[in-house]
Design a protein around this motif. Structure first.
Motif, PDB file in Angstrom:
ATOM      1  N   ILE A 289       0.849  -1.194   0.000  1.00 10.72           N
ATOM      2  CA  ILE A 289       0.000   0.000   0.000  1.00 10.72           C
ATOM      3  C   ILE A 289       0.884   1.245   0.000  1.00 10.72           C
ATOM      4  CG2 ILE A 289      -1.788   1.289   1.216  1.00 10.72           C
ATOM      5  CD1 ILE A 289      -2.787  -1.336   0.117  1.00 10.72           C
ATOM      6  N   PRO A 290       0.790   2.125  -0.998  1.00 12.06           N
ATOM      7  CA  PRO A 290       1.608   3.341  -1.020  1.00 12.06           C
ATOM      8  C   PRO A 290       1.280   4.250   0.164  1.00 12.06           C
ATOM      9  CG  PRO A 290       0.563   2.967  -3.154  1.00 12.06           C
ATOM     10  CD  PRO A 290      -0.071   2.018  -2.191  1.00 12.06           C
ATOM     11  N   LYS A 291       2.308   4.787   0.783  1.00 14.90           N
ATOM     12  CA  LYS A 291       2.075   5.726   1.880  1.00 14.90           C
ATOM     13  C   LYS A 291       1.425   7.005   1.376  1.00 14.90           C
ATOM     14  CE  LYS A 291       5.723   4.071   4.959  1.00 14.90           C
ATOM     15  NZ  LYS A 291       6.953   4.417   5.713  1.00 14.90           N
ATOM     16  N   GLU A 292       1.745   7.359   0.137  1.00 10.64           N
ATOM     17  CA  GLU A 292       1.126   8.516  -0.498  1.00 10.64           C
ATOM     18  C   GLU A 292       0.746   8.158  -1.930  1.00 10.64           C
ATOM     19  OE1 GLU A 292       2.954  12.454   1.664  1.00 10.64           O
ATOM     20  OE2 GLU A 292       3.889  11.783  -0.197  1.00 10.64           O
ATOM     21  N   LEU A 293      -0.442   8.600  -2.345  1.00 16.24           N
ATOM     22  CA  LEU A 293      -0.896   8.390  -3.708  1.00 16.24           C
ATOM     23  C   LEU A 293      -1.741   9.598  -4.092  1.00 16.24           C
ATOM     24  CD1 LEU A 293      -0.704   6.154  -5.905  1.00 16.24           C
ATOM     25  CD2 LEU A 293      -2.940   5.361  -5.143  1.00 16.24           C
ATOM     26  N   TYR A 294      -1.514  10.111  -5.299  1.00 11.60           N
ATOM     27  CA  TYR A 294      -2.228  11.302  -5.754  1.00 11.60           C
ATOM     28  C   TYR A 294      -3.220  10.885  -6.843  1.00 11.60           C
ATOM     29  CZ  TYR A 294       1.499  13.680  -3.251  1.00 11.60           C
ATOM     30  OH  TYR A 294       2.375  14.097  -2.280  1.00 11.60           O
ATOM     31  N   LEU A 295      -4.497  11.077  -6.550  1.00  9.38           N
ATOM     32  CA  LEU A 295      -5.570  10.716  -7.462  1.00  9.38           C
ATOM     33  C   LEU A 295      -6.169  11.981  -8.066  1.00  9.38           C
ATOM     34  CD1 LEU A 295      -7.374   8.128  -5.143  1.00  9.38           C
ATOM     35  CD2 LEU A 295      -5.551   7.675  -6.812  1.00  9.38           C
ATOM     36  N   TYR A 296      -6.503  11.918  -9.338  1.00  8.76           N
ATOM     37  CA  TYR A 296      -7.087  13.055 -10.041  1.00  8.76           C
ATOM     38  C   TYR A 296      -8.312  12.591 -10.812  1.00  8.76           C
ATOM     39  CZ  TYR A 296      -2.568  15.209  -9.099  1.00  8.76           C
ATOM     40  OH  TYR A 296      -1.443  15.696  -8.465  1.00  8.76           O
ATOM     41  N   SER A 297      -9.321  13.456 -10.877  1.00  8.81           N
ATOM     42  CA  SER A 297     -10.459  13.170 -11.750  1.00  8.81           C
ATOM     43  C   SER A 297     -11.287  14.429 -11.927  1.00  8.81           C
ATOM     44  CB  SER A 297     -11.340  12.042 -11.191  1.00  8.81           C
ATOM     45  OG  SER A 297     -12.075  12.473 -10.068  1.00  8.81           O
ATOM     46  N   ILE A 298     -12.012  14.463 -13.045  1.00  4.58           N
ATOM     47  CA  ILE A 298     -13.032  15.495 -13.224  1.00  4.58           C
ATOM     48  C   ILE A 298     -14.201  15.077 -12.353  1.00  4.58           C
ATOM     49  CG2 ILE A 298     -14.595  16.613 -14.858  1.00  4.58           C
ATOM     50  CD1 ILE A 298     -12.543  15.816 -17.056  1.00  4.58           C
ATOM     51  N   PRO A 299     -14.603  15.897 -11.388  1.00  2.39           N
ATOM     52  CA  PRO A 299     -15.649  15.457 -10.460  1.00  2.39           C
ATOM     53  C   PRO A 299     -17.033  15.524 -11.076  1.00  2.39           C
ATOM     54  CG  PRO A 299     -15.055  17.724 -10.002  1.00  2.39           C
ATOM     55  CD  PRO A 299     -14.129  17.253 -11.101  1.00  2.39           C
ATOM     56  N   SER A 300     -17.911  14.728 -10.553  1.00  2.00           N
ATOM     57  CA  SER A 300     -19.324  14.836 -10.892  1.00  2.00           C
ATOM     58  C   SER A 300     -19.877  16.110 -10.256  1.00  2.00           C
ATOM     59  CB  SER A 300     -20.071  13.616 -10.359  1.00  2.00           C
ATOM     60  OG  SER A 300     -21.447  13.876 -10.232  1.00  2.00           O
ATOM     61  N   ALA A 301     -20.849  16.731 -10.927  1.00  2.00           N
ATOM     62  CA  ALA A 301     -21.480  17.927 -10.374  1.00  2.00           C
ATOM     63  C   ALA A 301     -22.427  17.599  -9.222  1.00  2.00           C
ATOM     64  CB  ALA A 301     -22.242  18.671 -11.469  1.00  2.00           C
ATOM     65  N   LEU A 302     -22.710  16.316  -9.007  1.00  2.00           N
ATOM     66  CA  LEU A 302     -23.540  15.907  -7.879  1.00  2.00           C
ATOM     67  C   LEU A 302     -22.789  16.141  -6.576  1.00  2.00           C
ATOM     68  CD1 LEU A 302     -24.785  12.621  -9.493  1.00  2.00           C
ATOM     69  CD2 LEU A 302     -26.290  14.504  -8.818  1.00  2.00           C
ATOM     70  N   HIS A 303     -23.474  16.610  -5.568  1.00  2.00           N
ATOM     71  CA  HIS A 303     -22.825  16.954  -4.314  1.00  2.00           C
ATOM     72  C   HIS A 303     -22.125  15.758  -3.681  1.00  2.00           C
ATOM     73  CE1 HIS A 303     -22.030  18.748  -0.454  1.00  2.00           C
ATOM     74  NE2 HIS A 303     -22.707  17.790   0.138  1.00  2.00           N
ATOM     75  N   SER A 304     -20.845  15.939  -3.354  1.00  2.00           N
ATOM     76  CA  SER A 304     -20.062  14.952  -2.607  1.00  2.00           C
ATOM     77  C   SER A 304     -20.042  13.575  -3.277  1.00  2.00           C
ATOM     78  CB  SER A 304     -20.600  14.822  -1.172  1.00  2.00           C
ATOM     79  OG  SER A 304     -19.702  14.126  -0.345  1.00  2.00           O
ATOM     80  N   HIS A 305     -20.038  13.553  -4.600  1.00  2.00           N
ATOM     81  CA  HIS A 305     -20.036  12.295  -5.347  1.00  2.00           C
ATOM     82  C   HIS A 305     -18.593  11.876  -5.584  1.00  2.00           C
ATOM     83  CE1 HIS A 305     -21.623   9.949  -9.112  1.00  2.00           C
ATOM     84  NE2 HIS A 305     -21.284   9.160  -8.115  1.00  2.00           N
TER      85      HIS A 305
END
Length: 358
Positions: A289-305
């Motif tokens: 399990i990486p101690k640090e991992l950077y995730l990226y994505s275009i978020p959904s406009a739905l709240h807290s999705h």
């Protein structure tokens, strides 16, 4: 499009929309394979949220070599900002530089919230043991139910009533409705789009330790509030018999690869959220399990999705057909038991585009 793409050793671009795409047939005898995907307009996030959309006549901001920040920021924010700058050119290769507004996405969500009210007070459960996605009707609405799922619509206070004490899981994901003053104000203004928040004491009472085995991976989505971060490390994980093995960061970006808001000083709203990874002491998975991992994505406009992590965990960390549990769920995923007060909300057919697979 794959569910995720590795940008470098510790940076991953998630395809939120593709990761929840479902295949189904209209009926048993239908030979046509259909695909249901979240409506693409939900991910039509073209500009940062703090870019004024009431001035459409203004030209788009000039391209910047580095992401600008405001004021002083802490070590974590600096680290996340630097990582985004280091991989930004790889993100821009995939962007569409067309629209200069998020209007379509926001209007779609507003219309959905006005047309549909989810009854969070209703307690029910169900499952789909088949290999096919099916539709189910509830309160006059149609919902997509993926294959191999079990779900419970109930408050977390009734958790022990529904799940057998001896049922163990390989992966457990929690996205708690953290106590938040801003969300509390939103709830007063628009109850349709809000949810019920829990205190840290409420979350700590969840008997998660009953459902762990020696290699269970636990992932907790967290805000950047120091009180919530401290509670995970000093209260939740010790109570559940877990050791913290990683802190990952999910940065929300526009289609142009920009953060959805500027990086700010510690008390300001940030374009990223944190994920804390816990394992039982002595787990054989600790080194993988990486101690640090950077995730990226275009978020959904739905709240807290949040973007689903199941395909990432299965593929990158060799979890073959894991038995998963998601708490505070608002959607369903194959191979997963989902528990929450809005467990079917984001499975509503209104949110999906249906098309025949060629």
């Amino acid at each position: 499009m794959p569910a995720f793409r590795e940008l470098n050793e510790f940076s991953i671009l998630l395809n939120h929309r593709e990761s929840v795409s479902l295949l189904y047939k209209d009926n048993f005898y239908d030979k046509r394979i259909q695909r249901a995907s979240l409506n693409g307009v939900l991910f039509d996030i073209n500009t940062p949220y703090d870019y004024r959309e009431d001035l459409p006549e203004m030209p788009p901001p000039r391209k910047r070599k580095r992401v600008k920040t405001e004021g002083r920021f802490d070590e974590i924010t600096a680290k996340v900002s630097d990582n985004l700058n280091s991989i930004k050119s790889k993100l821009e290769d995939e962007t569409e530089k067309l629209e200069q507004s998020n209007k379509l996405a926001l209007e779609f969500v507003d219309n959905f919230n006005l047309a549909f009210t989810y009854n969070a007070d209703s307690c029910f459960n169900g499952q789909n043991t088949s290999e096919q996605t099916v539709f189910t009707e509830l309160d006059g609405e149609s919902f997509l139910v993926p294959p191999k799922v079990t779900f419970f619509n109930a408050p977390i206070s009734r958790f022990i009533e529904y799940l057998p004490e001896n049922e163990k899981f390989d992966l457990i994901v929690l996205d708690p409705p953290w106590w938040n003053k801003y969300i509390r104000r939103v709830k007063g203004a628009n109850a349709r789009a809000s949810y019920r928040m829990l205190s840290n004491e409420d979350i700590a009472q969840i008997p998660l330790e009953r459902h762990l085995h020696g290699n269970t991976i636990v992932i907790v989505w967290c805000t950047n509030a120091p009180s919530h971060i401290d509670a995970i490390a000093s209260v939740f994980f010790p109570k559940w018999g877990l050791e913290s093995v990683g802190a990952w960061y999910w940065t929300k970006i526009t289609k142009k690869g920009e953060p959805v808001c500027r990086f700010k000083e510690p008390t300001g709203k940030q374009p990223y959220e944190r994920l804390f990874i816990g394992l039982p002491p002595g787990s054989s998975l600790a080194k993988s399990i990486p101690k640090e991992l950077y995730l990226y994505s275009i978020p959904s406009a739905l709240h807290s999705h949040k973007p689903p992590l199941y395909e990432l965990m299965r593929t990158k960390f060799a979890l073959e057909a894991p038995n998963c549990l998601e708490l505070f769920a608002r959607s369903l995923h194959s191979g997963c038991t989902s528990f929450g007060m809005e467990v079917l909300k984001l499975q509503n057919k209104r949110l999906y585009e249906l098309a025949e697979v060629e």
